[in-house]
Design an enzyme around this catalytic site. Structure first.
Site, short mmCIF file in Angstrom:
data_model
loop_
_atom_site.label_atom_id
_atom_site.label_comp_id
_atom_site.label_asym_id
_atom_site.label_seq_id
_atom_site.Cartn_x
_atom_site.Cartn_y
_atom_site.Cartn_z
N ARG A 9 -7.32 -5.33 24.91
CA ARG A 9 -7.48 -5.58 26.33
C ARG A 9 -8.85 -5.09 26.78
O ARG A 9 -9.49 -4.30 26.08
CB ARG A 9 -6.38 -4.89 27.13
CG ARG A 9 -4.99 -5.43 26.90
CD ARG A 9 -3.95 -4.56 27.58
NE ARG A 9 -4.17 -4.48 29.01
CZ ARG A 9 -3.72 -3.50 29.80
NH1 ARG A 9 -3.03 -2.49 29.28
NH2 ARG A 9 -3.96 -3.51 31.09
N SER A 11 -9.67 -3.29 29.62
CA SER A 11 -9.78 -2.13 30.49
C SER A 11 -10.59 -1.03 29.80
O SER A 11 -10.72 -1.00 28.57
CB SER A 11 -8.40 -1.58 30.85
OG SER A 11 -7.78 -1.00 29.71
N LYS A 79 3.82 2.10 23.96
CA LYS A 79 4.85 2.04 24.99
C LYS A 79 4.93 0.67 25.65
O LYS A 79 5.96 0.34 26.28
CB LYS A 79 4.63 3.12 26.05
CG LYS A 79 3.39 2.97 26.89
CD LYS A 79 3.24 4.12 27.86
CE LYS A 79 1.98 4.03 28.69
NZ LYS A 79 1.94 2.83 29.57
N ASP A 80 3.88 -0.16 25.53
CA ASP A 80 3.88 -1.50 26.11
C ASP A 80 4.46 -2.56 25.18
O ASP A 80 4.68 -3.70 25.60
CB ASP A 80 2.45 -1.93 26.48
CG ASP A 80 1.83 -1.06 27.56
OD1 ASP A 80 2.57 -0.52 28.38
OD2 ASP A 80 0.59 -0.93 27.57
N THR A 123 2.79 5.92 41.62
CA THR A 123 3.00 5.57 40.22
C THR A 123 3.49 4.14 40.16
O THR A 123 4.13 3.65 41.10
CB THR A 123 4.03 6.49 39.53
OG1 THR A 123 4.27 6.01 38.20
CG2 THR A 123 5.36 6.49 40.27
N CYS A 235 10.47 -2.08 28.51
CA CYS A 235 9.53 -0.96 28.50
C CYS A 235 9.30 -0.37 29.90
O CYS A 235 8.73 0.71 30.03
CB CYS A 235 8.20 -1.38 27.88
SG CYS A 235 7.38 -2.76 28.71
#
Length: 303
Positions: A9, A11, A79-80, A123, A235
């Protein structure tokens, strides 16, 4: 292969952690690397994570690029990554895990306990929202999206008093100076696999990256993710898990939360390690206990 093309990605955090993987691969294997930037659905969407598309939101486009031979390797935040196995791709390496804890970044050096009643805390994670409501029901929890710097920029007078972020990302970006409270992983379990990276390749290409696999990290995150899979929760579900290898044991604790924070179910189990079945065994035991206690009503899983 003269150059290993690594998909990522775009980012700042994704580029930073993929750059770390590229450097480690070059050191371990001597291969030359280049990064291939790919935009995912999650990068395009401003929807809350709970409504933005579920499994594969940040990983589907990377996988498509790998299958289309636009790159040779892709790097995910574990985690994704959906828990279901892919028929043509495999996670061939999980490097040593970074700090898995969540971190509070608050104005004026405040901690979770010293934030004033009514403070607004941001969050994008339903799990963190539930945990905040469970620990501090007097706070206002605000659903936010955006990269690390965007979220940190909202901690300002008239907006948010604090945000909760993954500590691993802050460490990789060299931004730990913004942390005002590290949230203890035993009392505040994080997303299954948080802090770990997954290096995925086409099946048959495992040798390209196998040198970076870390056995203890793999055991821990496989146990955590096995709970998530058996709960049939995505997730973004309000599920926290923490597994560690210690003194010949694989120790796992997993918790499921109601979104309003009023219900918390927890299960803990251990198995001998390096027994190859240990991650499956502890994950299955915890999931069964959580489902027996009513976790399906909180996650939408079938009992």
């Amino acid at each position: 292969m003269t150059t290993l093309r690594i998909g990522t990605r775009g980012s700042a955090l994704a580029l930073t952690q993929t750059g770390m993987v590229a450097a480690d691969l070059a050191d371990a294997t001597g291969v030359s690397t280049e990064l291939v930037t790919i935009t995912t659905d999650g990068d395009r969407s401003n929807e809350p994570l709970s409504r933005a598309g579920g499994a594969g939101l940040f990983t589907g486009a990377l996988r498509d690029a790998l299958l289309a031979d636009e790159c040779d390797v892709i790097v995910h935040s574990l985690k994704d990554l959906p828990t279901a196995p892919h028929d043509r791709l495999i996670v061939a390496a999980i490097p040593s895990r970074e700090d898995p804890r969540d971190a509070l970044c608050a104005r004026d050096g405040l901690t979770l306990e010293t934030l004033p009643a009514g403070a607004r805390v941001g969050t994008g994670s339903p799990r963190r929202m539930a945990q905040l409501r469970a620990r501090r029901p007097d706070l206002e929890v605000v659903d936010i999206r955006g990269n690390v710097e965007t979220r940190l920029g909202r901690v300002a007078p008239g907006d948010l008093g604090a945000v909760v972020l993954a500590g691993a990302g802050l460490r990789r970006l060299g931004r730990t100076e913004v942390v005002t409270d590290w949230l203890d992983a035993d009392a505040w379990p994080t997303a299954p696999g948080q802090g770990a990276l997954a290096i995925e390749v086409r099946r048959g290409d495992e040798d390209l990256v196998r040198a970076l696999d870390h056995a203890e990290t793999r055991a821990a995150v496989e146990a955590e993710r096995h709970v998530l899979a058996l709960l049939e929760a995505g997730c973004s579900a309000p599920v926290g898990a923490r597994a560690v290898v210690d003194a010949g044991l694989l120790l796992l604790s997993a918790s499921v939360y109601s979104l309003d924070g009023t219900v918390v179910l927890t299960s803990s189990h251990a198995a001998s390690w390096p027994d190859a079945d240990a991650p499956h065994d502890v994950g299955a035991a915890a999931a069964r206990e959580l489902l027996d206690a009513g976790a399906a009503d909180l996650t939408g899983a079938r009992p």
